[in-house]
Design an enzyme around this catalytic site. Structure first.
Site, PDB file in Angstrom:
ATOM      1  NE  ARG A  55      -4.599  -2.580 -10.759  1.00 60.49           N
ATOM      2  CZ  ARG A  55      -4.746  -2.064 -11.978  1.00 60.49           C
ATOM      3  NH1 ARG A  55      -4.572  -0.766 -12.171  1.00 60.49           N
ATOM      4  NH2 ARG A  55      -5.048  -2.842 -12.998  1.00 60.49           N
ATOM      5  CD  GLN A  90     -10.798  -5.000 -22.567  1.00 60.30           C
ATOM      6  OE1 GLN A  90     -11.200  -3.828 -22.551  1.00 60.30           O
ATOM      7  NE2 GLN A  90     -11.613  -6.022 -22.349  1.00 60.30           N
ATOM      8  CB  VAL A  92      -2.142  -4.641 -16.633  1.00 57.99           C
ATOM      9  CG1 VAL A  92      -2.585  -3.643 -17.696  1.00 57.99           C
ATOM     10  CG2 VAL A  92      -2.884  -4.386 -15.323  1.00 57.99           C
ATOM     11  CG  HIS A 108      -5.646  -1.972 -22.004  1.00 57.79           C
ATOM     12  ND1 HIS A 108      -6.890  -2.272 -21.494  1.00 57.79           N
ATOM     13  CD2 HIS A 108      -5.872  -1.357 -23.188  1.00 57.79           C
ATOM     14  CE1 HIS A 108      -7.829  -1.825 -22.324  1.00 57.79           C
ATOM     15  NE2 HIS A 108      -7.232  -1.281 -23.369  1.00 57.79           N
ATOM     16  CB  CYS A 116      13.190   4.544 -18.043  1.00 54.50           C
ATOM     17  SG  CYS A 116      14.030   6.119 -17.769  1.00 54.50           S
ATOM     18  CB  CYS A 135      16.222   4.514 -15.317  1.00 54.60           C
ATOM     19  SG  CYS A 135      16.392   3.523 -16.825  1.00 54.60           S
ATOM     20  CB  CYS A 138      19.091   6.451 -18.539  1.00 55.62           C
ATOM     21  SG  CYS A 138      17.588   6.950 -17.683  1.00 55.62           S
ATOM     22  CB  SER A 177     -17.786  -4.029 -18.439  1.00 55.03           C
ATOM     23  OG  SER A 177     -16.732  -3.117 -18.764  1.00 55.03           O
ATOM     24  CG  ASN A 201     -19.287 -10.758 -18.853  1.00 52.93           C
ATOM     25  OD1 ASN A 201     -18.068 -10.738 -18.684  1.00 52.93           O
ATOM     26  ND2 ASN A 201     -20.096  -9.788 -18.441  1.00 52.93           N
TER      27      ASN A 201
HETATM   28  C1  BV8 Z   1      -7.512   5.530 -26.540  1.00 51.86           C
HETATM   29  C2  BV8 Z   1      -4.667  -0.341 -17.986  1.00 51.86           C
HETATM   30  C3  BV8 Z   1      -6.958   6.763 -28.489  1.00 51.86           C
HETATM   31  C4  BV8 Z   1      -4.318   0.472 -16.786  1.00 51.86           C
HETATM   32  C5  BV8 Z   1      -6.853   0.378 -18.811  1.00 51.86           C
HETATM   33  C6  BV8 Z   1     -13.190  10.450 -22.989  1.00 51.86           C
HETATM   34  C7  BV8 Z   1     -11.974  10.901 -22.494  1.00 51.86           C
HETATM   35  C8  BV8 Z   1     -10.782  10.181 -22.666  1.00 51.86           C
HETATM   36  C9  BV8 Z   1     -10.803   8.982 -23.338  1.00 51.86           C
HETATM   37  C10 BV8 Z   1     -12.024   8.544 -23.804  1.00 51.86           C
HETATM   38  C11 BV8 Z   1     -13.207   9.252 -23.656  1.00 51.86           C
HETATM   39  N1  BV8 Z   1     -14.213   8.545 -24.224  1.00 51.86           N
HETATM   40  C12 BV8 Z   1     -13.717   7.403 -24.731  1.00 51.86           C
HETATM   41  C13 BV8 Z   1     -12.388   7.411 -24.493  1.00 51.86           C
HETATM   42  C14 BV8 Z   1     -11.455   6.422 -24.845  1.00 51.86           C
HETATM   43  C15 BV8 Z   1     -11.066   5.678 -23.580  1.00 51.86           C
HETATM   44  C16 BV8 Z   1     -12.296   4.954 -23.049  1.00 51.86           C
HETATM   45  O1  BV8 Z   1     -12.719   3.981 -23.645  1.00 51.86           O
HETATM   46  N2  BV8 Z   1     -12.860   5.440 -21.920  1.00 51.86           N
HETATM   47  C17 BV8 Z   1     -14.042   4.797 -21.380  1.00 51.86           C
HETATM   48  C18 BV8 Z   1     -14.003   4.820 -19.860  1.00 51.86           C
HETATM   49  C19 BV8 Z   1     -15.280   5.520 -21.947  1.00 51.86           C
HETATM   50  N3  BV8 Z   1     -10.063   4.764 -23.990  1.00 51.86           N
HETATM   51  C20 BV8 Z   1      -8.781   5.144 -23.928  1.00 51.86           C
HETATM   52  O2  BV8 Z   1      -8.365   6.167 -23.442  1.00 51.86           O
HETATM   53  C21 BV8 Z   1      -7.838   4.161 -24.590  1.00 51.86           C
HETATM   54  N4  BV8 Z   1      -7.000   4.886 -25.495  1.00 51.86           N
HETATM   55  O3  BV8 Z   1      -8.699   5.600 -26.783  1.00 51.86           O
HETATM   56  O4  BV8 Z   1      -6.519   6.114 -27.306  1.00 51.86           O
HETATM   57  C22 BV8 Z   1      -6.737   5.846 -29.634  1.00 51.86           C
HETATM   58  C23 BV8 Z   1      -7.518   4.714 -29.757  1.00 51.86           C
HETATM   59  C24 BV8 Z   1      -7.312   3.879 -30.850  1.00 51.86           C
HETATM   60  C25 BV8 Z   1      -6.328   4.192 -31.783  1.00 51.86           C
HETATM   61  C26 BV8 Z   1      -5.540   5.338 -31.630  1.00 51.86           C
HETATM   62  C27 BV8 Z   1      -5.748   6.169 -30.545  1.00 51.86           C
HETATM   63  C28 BV8 Z   1      -6.951   3.491 -23.553  1.00 51.86           C
HETATM   64  C29 BV8 Z   1      -7.817   2.614 -22.671  1.00 51.86           C
HETATM   65  C30 BV8 Z   1      -6.907   1.771 -21.760  1.00 51.86           C
HETATM   66  C31 BV8 Z   1      -7.019   2.251 -20.343  1.00 51.86           C
HETATM   67  N5  BV8 Z   1      -6.296   1.319 -19.488  1.00 51.86           N
HETATM   68  N6  BV8 Z   1      -6.125  -0.460 -18.057  1.00 51.86           N
HETATM   69  C32 BV8 Z   1      -4.764  -0.205 -15.528  1.00 51.86           C
HETATM   70  O5  BV8 Z   1      -5.222  -1.364 -15.577  1.00 51.86           O
HETATM   71  O6  BV8 Z   1      -4.612   0.448 -14.488  1.00 51.86           O
HETATM   72  S1  BV8 Z   1      -8.512   0.175 -18.916  1.00 51.86           S
HETATM   73  C33 BV8 Z   1      -9.125  -0.966 -17.813  1.00 51.86           C
HETATM   74  O7  BV8 Z   1     -10.485  -1.204 -18.220  1.00 51.86           O
HETATM   75  C34 BV8 Z   1      -8.479  -2.325 -17.847  1.00 51.86           C
HETATM   76  O8  BV8 Z   1      -7.574  -2.532 -18.910  1.00 51.86           O
HETATM   77  C35 BV8 Z   1      -9.679  -3.215 -18.038  1.00 51.86           C
HETATM   78  O9  BV8 Z   1      -9.340  -4.414 -18.579  1.00 51.86           O
HETATM   79  C36 BV8 Z   1     -10.437  -2.376 -18.972  1.00 51.86           C
HETATM   80  C37 BV8 Z   1     -11.806  -2.796 -19.350  1.00 51.86           C
HETATM   81  O10 BV8 Z   1     -12.453  -3.229 -18.211  1.00 51.86           O
HETATM   82  P1  BV8 Z   1     -12.883  -4.774 -18.139  1.00 51.86           P
HETATM   83  O11 BV8 Z   1     -11.685  -5.633 -18.343  1.00 51.86           O
HETATM   84  O12 BV8 Z   1     -14.029  -4.995 -19.065  1.00 51.86           O
HETATM   85  O13 BV8 Z   1     -13.295  -4.885 -16.627  1.00 51.86           O
HETATM   86  P2  BV8 Z   1     -14.668  -4.406 -15.970  1.00 51.86           P
HETATM   87  O14 BV8 Z   1     -14.497  -4.397 -14.502  1.00 51.86           O
HETATM   88  O15 BV8 Z   1     -15.161  -3.176 -16.663  1.00 51.86           O
HETATM   89  O16 BV8 Z   1     -15.703  -5.574 -16.359  1.00 51.86           O
HETATM   90  C38 BV8 Z   1     -15.487  -6.864 -15.797  1.00 51.86           C
HETATM   91  C39 BV8 Z   1     -16.517  -7.785 -16.425  1.00 51.86           C
HETATM   92  O17 BV8 Z   1     -16.291  -9.095 -15.912  1.00 51.86           O
HETATM   93  C40 BV8 Z   1     -17.941  -7.415 -16.072  1.00 51.86           C
HETATM   94  O18 BV8 Z   1     -18.738  -7.464 -17.258  1.00 51.86           O
HETATM   95  C41 BV8 Z   1     -18.380  -8.513 -15.099  1.00 51.86           C
HETATM   96  O19 BV8 Z   1     -19.751  -8.862 -15.273  1.00 51.86           O
HETATM   97  C42 BV8 Z   1     -17.507  -9.657 -15.506  1.00 51.86           C
HETATM   98  N7  BV8 Z   1     -17.184 -10.580 -14.409  1.00 51.86           N
HETATM   99  C43 BV8 Z   1     -16.985 -10.288 -13.100  1.00 51.86           C
HETATM  100  N8  BV8 Z   1     -16.714 -11.436 -12.431  1.00 51.86           N
HETATM  101  C44 BV8 Z   1     -16.716 -12.444 -13.331  1.00 51.86           C
HETATM  102  C45 BV8 Z   1     -17.017 -11.897 -14.589  1.00 51.86           C
HETATM  103  N9  BV8 Z   1     -17.114 -12.656 -15.700  1.00 51.86           N
HETATM  104  C46 BV8 Z   1     -16.911 -13.991 -15.560  1.00 51.86           C
HETATM  105  N10 BV8 Z   1     -16.618 -14.587 -14.377  1.00 51.86           N
HETATM  106  C47 BV8 Z   1     -16.507 -13.849 -13.262  1.00 51.86           C
HETATM  107  N11 BV8 Z   1     -16.234 -14.454 -12.093  1.00 51.86           N
END
Ligand code: BV8
Length: 228
Positions: A55, A90, A92, A108, A116, A135, A138, A177, A201
């Site tokens: 990526r 959101q 990176v 994110h 590290c 690192c 360190c 999304s 969107n």
């Molecule tokens: C948290 C970084 C606690 C890494 C990402 C069960 C188990 C464990 C966790 C959970 C659970 N249930 C809920 C959770 C919480 C979990 C969560 O939400 N899970 C989901 C799957 C249900 N969240 C977490 O774990 C978060 N942490 O909750 O901690 C907490 C919270 C608050 C306070 C204290 C403690 C951490 C979440 C972060 C994860 N890391 N990314 C990496 O990138 O590798 S998430 C990843 O998804 C990316 O960041 C991405 O940005 C994010 C969201 O996705 P989108 O950006 O929306 O992208 P997507 O493909 O989904 O959609 C694209 C959209 O674009 C579509 O709508 C499409 O139609 C549109 N599109 C496409 N082309 C175009 C377009 N629009 C316009 N023009 C175009 N051309």
């Protein structure tokens, strides 16, 4: 006028960076629970590094698009009129910054940075990473990780984001999304405070019903149309 803009992978789609949940998207080809969690990194660090190195190379080869550029114009235009754009992403990737955005809140984390796990030192890192990478601070090997927020980890800058949401006069979500929390919950929070909301969107998101207004179409057309 205080504007809160939340961007997701859709704003970078036309720069050639895959989204997560669209057909062919990253999470359609890779299981996030096997690659974007601390447990995955502990169990299979080489596989996780390979995923992020792939990526990182993609981001280096990508360029910002007209949607990123339109938000830069919006940021400058608001500032010139005494207003403020809080740009929360959101994503990176660094395409907002490379388009010229002056203040970007990466809730994110950032793919082009590493951290590290031994000494906590973070730094820019556009190259490939492996368990053998020592690192620079360190010297420890095996502890360098992508400086991104994995599932189950706490997103960054939540206090600043909460303050900006409370002060917003308008909330706009672009290219997300509405599938990942807590970001997906922002629209419900501002609606509860009576703040108007707008979704931009390709197609209605999972939280489309919570938006007062919407513009659908590719971001490189829809965002400039909204901004200009
Ligand atoms: C948290 C970084 C606690 C890494 C990402 C069960 C188990 C464990 C966790 C959970 C659970 N249930 C809920 C959770 C919480 C979990 C969560 O939400 N899970 C989901 C799957 C249900 N969240 C977490 O774990 C978060 N942490 O909750 O901690 C907490 C919270 C608050 C306070 C204290 C403690 C951490 C979440 C972060 C994860 N890391 N990314 C990496 O990138 O590798 S998430 C990843 O998804 C990316 O960041 C991405 O940005 C994010 C969201 O996705 P989108 O950006 O929306 O992208 P997507 O493909 O989904 O959609 C694209 C959209 O674009 C579509 O709508 C499409 O139609 C549109 N599109 C496409 N082309 C175009 C377009 N629009 C316009 N023009 C175009 N051309």
């Amino acid at each position: 006028m205080n504007l809160f803009v939340l961007t997701g992978a859709g704003i970078s789609a036309e720069s050639g960076l895959g989204t997560f949940r669209d057909p062919g998207g990253l999470w359609r080809r890779f299981d996030p629970m096997r690659l974007a969690t601390p447990e995955a990194f502990a169990a299979e660090p080489d596989e996780v590094h390979a995923f992020y190195n792939l990526r990182r190379r993609g981001v280096r080869e990508a360029a910002p698009n007209a949607a990123h550029a339109a938000l830069v114009r919006l940021e400058a235009g608001l500032a010139a009129r005494g207003g403020h754009l809080f740009l929360c992403t959101q994503n990176v990737d660094d395409l907002h910054e490379r388009a010229g955005a002056r203040a970007v809140t990466h809730m994110h984390g950032e793919l082009m940075r590493v951290r590290c796990t031994a000494c906590g030192e973070g730094r820019p890192w556009p190259e490939d990473l492996s368990v053998e990478t020592a690192c620079p601070s360190c010297g420890r090997r095996g502890g360098m990780r992508p400086d991104v927020v994995w599932f189950g980890e706490v997103p960054l800058h939540l206090d600043a984001i909460a303050d900006a949401l409370d002060e917003a006069d308008l909330f706009v979500a672009i290219g997300t999304s509405g599938a990942v929390y807590p970001a997906a919950g922002f629209v419900a929070r501002v609606r509860g405070a009576g703040i108007p909301t707008h979704e931009i969107n390709l197609a209605p998101s999972d939280t489309a019903g919570l938006f007062d207004a919407a513009t659908y179409g590719p971001a490189t057309r829809a965002v400039p149309a909204f901004v200009d």
